[in-house]
Design an enzyme around this catalytic site. Structure first.
Site, PDB file in Angstrom:
ATOM      1  N   ALA A 143       0.841  -1.205   0.000  1.00  0.00           N
ATOM      2  CA  ALA A 143       0.000   0.000   0.000  1.00  0.00           C
ATOM      3  C   ALA A 143       0.870   1.247   0.000  1.00  0.00           C
ATOM      4  O   ALA A 143       2.020   1.230   0.452  1.00  0.00           O
ATOM      5  CB  ALA A 143      -0.936   0.002   1.205  1.00  0.00           C
ATOM      6  N   SER A 149      -1.512   7.687  -2.897  1.00  0.00           N
ATOM      7  CA  SER A 149      -2.222   6.667  -3.672  1.00  0.00           C
ATOM      8  C   SER A 149      -3.168   7.321  -4.665  1.00  0.00           C
ATOM      9  O   SER A 149      -3.835   8.315  -4.343  1.00  0.00           O
ATOM     10  CB  SER A 149      -3.033   5.760  -2.744  1.00  0.00           C
ATOM     11  OG  SER A 149      -3.924   4.934  -3.484  1.00  0.00           O
ATOM     12  N   HIS A 151      -5.889   6.234  -5.474  1.00  0.00           N
ATOM     13  CA  HIS A 151      -7.254   6.092  -4.954  1.00  0.00           C
ATOM     14  C   HIS A 151      -7.674   7.333  -4.171  1.00  0.00           C
ATOM     15  O   HIS A 151      -8.858   7.635  -4.077  1.00  0.00           O
ATOM     16  CB  HIS A 151      -7.363   4.843  -4.083  1.00  0.00           C
ATOM     17  CG  HIS A 151      -7.327   3.564  -4.865  1.00  0.00           C
ATOM     18  ND1 HIS A 151      -8.425   3.090  -5.570  1.00  0.00           N
ATOM     19  CD2 HIS A 151      -6.337   2.679  -5.089  1.00  0.00           C
ATOM     20  CE1 HIS A 151      -8.104   1.946  -6.165  1.00  0.00           C
ATOM     21  NE2 HIS A 151      -6.843   1.686  -5.908  1.00  0.00           N
ATOM     22  N   ASP A 158     -10.087  -0.309  -8.719  1.00  0.00           N
ATOM     23  CA  ASP A 158      -9.603  -1.681  -8.678  1.00  0.00           C
ATOM     24  C   ASP A 158     -10.753  -2.555  -9.161  1.00  0.00           C
ATOM     25  O   ASP A 158     -11.809  -2.626  -8.512  1.00  0.00           O
ATOM     26  CB  ASP A 158      -9.189  -2.080  -7.263  1.00  0.00           C
ATOM     27  CG  ASP A 158      -7.861  -1.472  -6.854  1.00  0.00           C
ATOM     28  OD1 ASP A 158      -7.165  -0.923  -7.733  1.00  0.00           O
ATOM     29  OD2 ASP A 158      -7.516  -1.551  -5.666  1.00  0.00           O
ATOM     30  N   GLU A 201      -0.175  -4.585 -11.576  1.00  0.00           N
ATOM     31  CA  GLU A 201      -1.506  -4.685 -10.977  1.00  0.00           C
ATOM     32  C   GLU A 201      -2.534  -4.744 -12.099  1.00  0.00           C
ATOM     33  O   GLU A 201      -2.989  -3.702 -12.597  1.00  0.00           O
ATOM     34  CB  GLU A 201      -1.780  -3.491 -10.051  1.00  0.00           C
ATOM     35  CG  GLU A 201      -0.908  -3.472  -8.813  1.00  0.00           C
ATOM     36  CD  GLU A 201      -1.322  -2.408  -7.812  1.00  0.00           C
ATOM     37  OE1 GLU A 201      -2.267  -1.636  -8.109  1.00  0.00           O
ATOM     38  OE2 GLU A 201      -0.723  -2.346  -6.729  1.00  0.00           O
ATOM     39  N   HIS A 204      -5.837  -2.565 -11.597  1.00  0.00           N
ATOM     40  CA  HIS A 204      -5.831  -1.132 -11.293  1.00  0.00           C
ATOM     41  C   HIS A 204      -5.883  -0.309 -12.583  1.00  0.00           C
ATOM     42  O   HIS A 204      -4.922  -0.262 -13.343  1.00  0.00           O
ATOM     43  CB  HIS A 204      -4.568  -0.785 -10.500  1.00  0.00           C
ATOM     44  CG  HIS A 204      -4.531   0.644 -10.021  1.00  0.00           C
ATOM     45  ND1 HIS A 204      -4.502   0.986  -8.689  1.00  0.00           N
ATOM     46  CD2 HIS A 204      -4.506   1.818 -10.691  1.00  0.00           C
ATOM     47  CE1 HIS A 204      -4.447   2.298  -8.561  1.00  0.00           C
ATOM     48  NE2 HIS A 204      -4.451   2.831  -9.780  1.00  0.00           N
TER      49      HIS A 204
END
Length: 287
Positions: A143, A149, A151, A158, A201, A204
């Site tokens: 993380a 991030s 996010h 995600d 990822e 993502h």
């Protein structure tokens, strides 16, 4: 790379008009020349830290001044069923802005026409506190710290599949080939780890919008590379279907930015570093 559904032509020129901003400059003036609206817009320092192209990584956090406005746009999707058409939620606490949820739904609807329809939204927007808690639980290997991030920016999703892991599931394969058409990019591909600093990822995806996603797909670039490319080229023209885009980069210094003329509708985004990208477009009438 497969041939694109849309025919794309990129023309690049390196000259652009630059002038110092005067304190009394009007933010926007519009006049119609022929059938085209020409806007005179002001590029300002605060615009460097707003928009869909903001770079967020270990070196560039979400601008602190933008946190409140980003959070204000987030809604709990389980309370807005119309925003979750075509996909299911991993849990009832997932948040996104209504605009981002609608963009994701439009992409999912296109996938459904291709027979791909088992999408799960695993994560969307996270506020500063949620990201900090996740970082404390999972550590630096899994993380990002709070604020660093994507996010926290509200532009990343995600995405999962009820059929299995995204690397093998039809949903993952469809997104990898088609997400760019809807303004999304695979943010952390396997061959760019040395640039992004993040392991692959496949779940993502980040929204950057057209035509940026198209150029990045064609040139196999991640966001870090694309922003450097735009800065170097200064001006690009790209045609996708009936629409022609012009992408222009303008540096912003402590002394100020510039006033520029833009033909047609336009969007402005900063890069979260040192400049602003103005994207304008014109649409050719269908015959």
């Amino acid at each position: 790379m497969k041939k694109w559904v849309f025919g794309i032509v990129i023309l690049i020129g390196c000259s652009y008009y630059f002038s110092e901003i005067k304190p009394q400059a009007v933010e926007q003036q519009t006049e119609v020349i022929g059938e085209e609206a020409v806007s005179t817009i002001q590029i300002t320092k605060d615009q460097v830290y707003k928009g869909n192209l903001l770079l967020v990584n270990k070196d560039y956090p979400v601008p602190p001044e933008a946190r409140a406005s980003i959070q204000a746009k987030a809604v709990t999707l389980s309370k807005h069923k119309k925003l979750t058409e075509g996909f299911v939620l991993l849990d009832n606490h997932i948040q996104l802005s209504a605009d981002m949820a609608e963009k994701f739904s439009a992409m999912v609807a296109a996938a459904r026409k291709d027979g791909v329809n088992h999408f799960i939204l695993n994560s969307g927007y996270r506020n500063h506190e949620e990201q900090h808690e996740l970082y404390e639980q999972q550590g630096a290997e899994l993380a990002m710290p709070a604020g660093y991030s994507e996010h926290n920016l509200g532009l990343s999703l995600d995405i999962g599949s009820s059929l299995g892991k995204m690397m093998q599931a039809p949903e993952g394969k469809w997104l990898e080939e088609n997400a760019w058409k809807y303004g999304f990019i695979l943010r952390y591909p396997p061959d760019k780890v040395d640039i992004t600093g993040i392991e692959h990822e496949p779940w993502h995806f980040r929204y950057v919008g057209l035509p940026h996603s198209a150029i990045m797909q064609e040139k196999n670039m991640v966001l870090e590379q694309y922003l450097d490319y735009v800065k170097k080229q200064k001006r690009m023209t790209i045609t996708i279907g009936q629409r022609t885009y012009e992408v222009s980069y303008y540096p912003v210094t402590r002394k100020g930015g510039s006033t520029v003329n833009v033909k047609g509708p336009y969007e402005i985004s900063g890069n979260n570093k040192d400049g602003v990208i103005v994207t304008s477009w014109t649409t050719k009438a269908a015959k």
